[in-house]
Design a protein around this motif. Structure first.
Motif, PDB file in Angstrom:
ATOM      1  N   UNK A 126      41.892 -11.062   1.008  1.00  0.00           N
ATOM      2  CA  UNK A 126      42.909 -10.110   1.179  1.00  0.00           C
ATOM      3  C   UNK A 126      43.610 -10.022  -0.019  1.00  0.00           C
ATOM      4  N   UNK A 127      44.031 -11.296  -0.444  1.00  0.00           N
ATOM      5  CA  UNK A 127      45.028 -11.471  -1.620  1.00  0.00           C
ATOM      6  C   UNK A 127      44.297 -11.310  -3.085  1.00  0.00           C
ATOM      7  N   UNK A 128      43.287 -11.387  -2.906  1.00  0.00           N
ATOM      8  CA  UNK A 128      42.345 -11.304  -4.313  1.00  0.00           C
ATOM      9  C   UNK A 128      42.111  -9.721  -4.247  1.00  0.00           C
ATOM     10  N   UNK A 129      41.892  -9.076  -3.252  1.00  0.00           N
ATOM     11  CA  UNK A 129      41.536  -7.715  -3.320  1.00  0.00           C
ATOM     12  C   UNK A 129      42.728  -6.752  -3.736  1.00  0.00           C
ATOM     13  N   UNK A 130      43.861  -7.563  -3.367  1.00  0.00           N
ATOM     14  CA  UNK A 130      45.139  -6.740  -3.641  1.00  0.00           C
ATOM     15  C   UNK A 130      45.502  -7.200  -5.273  1.00  0.00           C
ATOM     16  N   UNK A 151      40.630  -7.965   8.053  1.00  0.00           N
ATOM     17  CA  UNK A 151      41.304  -8.441   6.746  1.00  0.00           C
ATOM     18  C   UNK A 151      42.034  -7.333   6.420  1.00  0.00           C
ATOM     19  N   UNK A 152      42.054  -5.979   6.968  1.00  0.00           N
ATOM     20  CA  UNK A 152      42.917  -4.795   6.592  1.00  0.00           C
ATOM     21  C   UNK A 152      44.527  -5.053   6.504  1.00  0.00           C
ATOM     22  N   UNK A 153      44.912  -5.644   7.957  1.00  0.00           N
ATOM     23  CA  UNK A 153      46.213  -6.013   8.009  1.00  0.00           C
ATOM     24  C   UNK A 153      47.143  -6.755   6.755  1.00  0.00           C
ATOM     25  N   UNK A 154      46.101  -7.801   6.603  1.00  0.00           N
ATOM     26  CA  UNK A 154      46.448  -8.537   5.450  1.00  0.00           C
ATOM     27  C   UNK A 154      46.808  -7.710   4.192  1.00  0.00           C
ATOM     28  N   UNK A 155      45.681  -7.113   4.002  1.00  0.00           N
ATOM     29  CA  UNK A 155      45.861  -6.240   2.727  1.00  0.00           C
ATOM     30  C   UNK A 155      46.936  -5.351   2.721  1.00  0.00           C
ATOM     31  N   UNK A 156      47.272  -4.577   3.740  1.00  0.00           N
ATOM     32  CA  UNK A 156      48.536  -3.972   3.810  1.00  0.00           C
ATOM     33  C   UNK A 156      49.921  -4.752   3.609  1.00  0.00           C
ATOM     34  N   UNK A 157      49.844  -5.908   4.279  1.00  0.00           N
ATOM     35  CA  UNK A 157      50.954  -6.679   4.047  1.00  0.00           C
ATOM     36  C   UNK A 157      51.183  -7.003   2.758  1.00  0.00           C
ATOM     37  N   UNK A 158      50.127  -7.595   1.775  1.00  0.00           N
ATOM     38  CA  UNK A 158      50.092  -7.914   0.483  1.00  0.00           C
ATOM     39  C   UNK A 158      50.678  -6.964  -0.149  1.00  0.00           C
ATOM     40  N   UNK A 166      48.050  -3.134  12.182  1.00  0.00           N
ATOM     41  CA  UNK A 166      48.628  -3.605  10.888  1.00  0.00           C
ATOM     42  C   UNK A 166      49.719  -4.187  10.851  1.00  0.00           C
ATOM     43  N   UNK A 167      50.508  -4.020  12.162  1.00  0.00           N
ATOM     44  CA  UNK A 167      51.818  -4.790  11.996  1.00  0.00           C
ATOM     45  C   UNK A 167      52.869  -3.919  11.115  1.00  0.00           C
ATOM     46  N   UNK A 168      52.708  -2.591  10.854  1.00  0.00           N
ATOM     47  CA  UNK A 168      53.694  -2.154  10.070  1.00  0.00           C
ATOM     48  C   UNK A 168      54.686  -1.533  10.708  1.00  0.00           C
ATOM     49  N   UNK A 169      56.082  -1.814  10.351  1.00  0.00           N
ATOM     50  CA  UNK A 169      57.134  -1.505  11.118  1.00  0.00           C
ATOM     51  C   UNK A 169      58.030  -0.390  10.319  1.00  0.00           C
ATOM     52  N   UNK A 170      59.152   0.082  10.786  1.00  0.00           N
ATOM     53  CA  UNK A 170      59.934   1.060  10.155  1.00  0.00           C
ATOM     54  C   UNK A 170      60.924   0.390   9.043  1.00  0.00           C
ATOM     55  N   UNK A 171      60.862  -0.828   9.166  1.00  0.00           N
ATOM     56  CA  UNK A 171      61.605  -1.858   8.078  1.00  0.00           C
ATOM     57  C   UNK A 171      61.175  -1.726   6.830  1.00  0.00           C
ATOM     58  N   UNK A 178      40.187 -23.807   3.519  1.00  0.00           N
ATOM     59  CA  UNK A 178      40.340 -22.552   3.208  1.00  0.00           C
ATOM     60  C   UNK A 178      40.185 -21.359   4.095  1.00  0.00           C
ATOM     61  N   UNK A 179      41.039 -20.314   4.012  1.00  0.00           N
ATOM     62  CA  UNK A 179      41.012 -19.289   5.362  1.00  0.00           C
ATOM     63  C   UNK A 179      40.331 -18.151   4.305  1.00  0.00           C
ATOM     64  N   UNK A 180      39.158 -17.687   4.857  1.00  0.00           N
ATOM     65  CA  UNK A 180      38.570 -16.751   3.996  1.00  0.00           C
ATOM     66  C   UNK A 180      39.177 -15.217   3.944  1.00  0.00           C
ATOM     67  N   UNK A 181      39.786 -14.856   5.305  1.00  0.00           N
ATOM     68  CA  UNK A 181      40.573 -13.690   5.492  1.00  0.00           C
ATOM     69  C   UNK A 181      41.562 -13.530   4.354  1.00  0.00           C
TER      70      UNK A 181
END
Length: 650
Positions: free
Chosen positions: A273-277, A396-403, A429-434, A266-269
């Motif tokens: 992150x998915x459950x938070x979202x 975990x924050x970048x995963x939250x933003x992605x989800x 965060x890996x956020x891009x203009x796309x 299991x991957x904790x992060x």
């Protein structure tokens, strides 16, 4: 003055005794023999001279004294010629030395064995037991859930191996898990990364092996080494279910390779992150997962298809009155959650369902309880734009933003506030203009500062997510400065220190909500379940406690290996997951209806209904309005703001 003289004499005697002990074994034996003779010879003389039957002559009395001394000191006391007496004393001393040595050897061996047992170095001779490798705060919920899972078994055992004192482990577990029922807790001391020491808990004959992630930045590496050591200790794949957990997503693939094809990592992060979202989008969902994952309520089980072979999955939804059907388990081990209602059920398929226990999944048709005139058809809800607030920043924050970007409607905005640098947060965060759905804005600030929170206008947000901040120094002034803020060379903040900052933030948010006269939609991440009880939040609020959640998942999978695929789909962005949807979209709210009616209404929308939540009871513990797997004959009257819990595609 007298007191000083008395004290001085006592100190001098003690000093002489210390010198005597320091003189070695020979000196000790000599002085001890002299002390014995000093007591025994005068006492024997008194006994002989006080005896009315004593010999009348001096020589006879001295002989009697010698006999008494010899018997007292176990050296015979024989009388005769000097050579005879000397020989008898020598033999008596040899016998005494032999017996004393023998007793000493036996005592030393027993003490060594007792110390070996107390240190936990002996091998566990069990079969069909559960092995827990490692020690962290997760050990307590894991053992507690295993005890609950084994409550209906006559005899079960849990063996714990960790580099920790055996007695200390047993005492800590006994303090946290008061009643172990029929389950024996066996603790052993040893390194989990050493195959030889791993053998102490007999992983070869175990039914399940759980590898707990230790605290710290090197925890994932330790889990990987433990999995490799386990593979070396048990080279041939056995029947045991191996379940491990790593924190960082970057180490997930490595750990899966180390666990082998039969292991589950299991991957904790990722999961947190998915459950938070999911919970931020649908408040109350954390309570559903908590009820579903612990062994105190209803859980996932599998049952044989039996009379359902050849029928469709849609028909199976109403084939169990006291269990909720959610999927199929095919003979090859593949799990299909919420398949098409027209999917045929094979003779060798098993039914995946939510039930009270594995023996309560009894087939009983509930279709007669469906009320056709109570079913309504609701229009599909269109995604709407929302304003979201994320307080805090961690791994975990970048995963939250992605989800969030995958689920929210177009035009949704996310404001991120944290101690971190805005540029650094944006890059990580890996956020891009796309990105076309989620607009993200970063702001640097201390989330424990009430002045900053007041400026944010928190009540204007549709949902607020609070996560723990790690790896940042505290900005001055701060309500709770950490030791690391004073000395940056110290280790990064621990989970407890992170929770402390979260508690302060929640305290200020509660004050903001009370001042605004409204209830904030809060989803909070915490590390320690004990800190959740201290949280200044309303009853039934959404808390994602990472340690406890992962512990529950690990124990569920250890009891049923097929549940790994079930949970993987539930926490995956694609596929099926649990939702809280308005009950008014499924049935009429002007009268009572049987739960079977909601199951049928959900089936027509290609969903599986597994329970409901009543808003009127949302603040009343311990269920907070959540009712999983109700009897399909149970009649309930729903309101406009009540929810139906369904398994449906994202």
């Amino acid at each position: 003055m007298a007191q000083r003289q008395t004290t001085s004499l006592r100190l001098r005697l003690r000093y002489r005794f210390d010198n005597l002990v320091a003189g070695g074994t020979t000196a000790l034996i000599g002085w001890f023999a002299l002390a014995c003779l000093t007591v025994v010879v005068p006492a024997s003389t008194v006994l002989v001279w006080a005896d009315r039957g004593a010999p009348p002559t001096l020589a006879g009395r001295l002989t009697a004294v010698w006999v008494s001394v010899g018997q007292t000191l176990k050296i015979g006391g024989a009388v005769g010629s000097p050579l005879y007496v000397l020989a008898s004393v020598a033999l008596a001393l040899v016998a005494l030395l032999f017996v004393s040595t023998l007793v000493s050897l036996i005592t030393t061996g027993i003490n060594r064995r007792i110390m070996l047992l107390r240190r936990g170095h002996s091998t566990v001779l069990e079969s069909g037991h559960t092995v827990v490798l490692g020690w962290s705060d997760q050990i307590f919920p894991v053992v507690g859930e295993l005890v609950a899972a084994n409550s209906n078994q006559r005899r079960s055992a849990v063996a714990v191996l960790a580099p920790k004192d055996k007695v200390e482990m047993e005492e800590e577990i006994a303090t946290s898990v008061e009643d172990t029922g029929t389950t024996r807790i066996i603790c052993r001391n040893g390194r989990t990364t050493d195959p030889t020491e791993l053998a102490r808990v007999s992983p070869r004959t175990a039914k399940a092996v759980l590898v707990l992630p230790p605290e710290g930045d090197t925890g994932d590496a330790h889990v990987v080494k433990t999995l490799l050591a386990l593979d070396a200790a048990v080279p041939e794949p056995g029947a045991a279910v191996v379940v491990a957990a790593v924190r960082d997503t970057r180490n997930h693939d490595t750990a899966r390779l180390a666990a082998g094809p039969g292991g589950h990592v299991l991957c904790v992060d990722d999961i947190i992150a998915r459950l938070l979202v999911q919970t931020a989008r649908e408040p109350g969902l954390s309570l559903v997962y908590q009820d579903l994952l612990d062994f105190a309520g209803d859980e996932f089980y599998t049952a044989p298809a039996r009379g359902l072979a050849g029928r469709t999955f849609g028909e199976a939804l109403l084939a169990f009155t006291t269990s909720s059907v959610v999927g199929l388990l095919h003979p090859a081990g593949e799990v299909a959650l919420n398949p098409d209602p027209g999917t045929p059920i094979g003779a060798d398929d098993r039914i995946v369902l939510v039930s009270r226990d594995d023996d309560t999944a009894v087939q009983e048709d509930a279709s007669s309880w469906v009320e056709e005139d109570a079913i309504v058809t609701a229009r599909p809800a269109e995604p709407v734009a929302a304003r979201l607030l994320l307080l805090g920043w961690n791994r975990r924050a970048p995963l939250i933003v992605e989800q969030l970007d995958q689920f929210v409607g177009p035009g949704t905005t996310l404001d991120v506030v944290s101690l971190g640098d805005e540029t650094t947060m944006r890059c990580t965060s890996g956020i891009s203009g796309a990105r076309s759905r989620l607009e993200v804005d970063f702001r640097s600030g201390d989330i424990t500062d009430p002045r900053l929170l007041a400026k944010l206008d928190v009540p204007s947000y549709d949902s607020v997510i609070v996560i723990g901040e790690t790896g940042h120094e505290t900005v001055s002034p701060a309500p709770l400065p950490s030791a690391r803020a004073i000395d940056p060379t110290l280790a990064p903040e621990t989970g407890t220190e992170t929770d402390d900052r979260t508690l302060v933030t929640l305290l200020h948010l509660r004050a903001i909500g009370e001042a605004a006269g409204r209830e904030l939609s809060l989803t909070t991440e915490m590390s320690d379940d004990g800190n959740r009880l201290l949280a200044p939040a309303r009853e039934g609020a959404d808390f994602i406690v990472s340690g406890r959640l992962i512990s529950l998942l690990m124990t569920q999978i250890s009891e049923n290996r097929h549940l790994a695929d079930v949970f993987e789909e539930l926490f995956r962005a694609e596929g099926n997951e649990l939702h809280l949807k308005p009950a008014a979209d499924y049935v009429r709210t002007d009268r009572e209806v049987a739960f079977a009616t909601l199951v049928e209404s959900a089936r027509r929308r290609r969903e599986c209904a597994v329970g409901y939540r009543l808003r009127a009871e949302a603040a009343a513990g311990p269920a907070y309005g959540v009712r999983l797997n109700p009897d399909k004959r149970q009649r309930v009257r729903f309101g406009e703001h009540d929810w139906l819990i369904v398994l449906a595609e994202s």
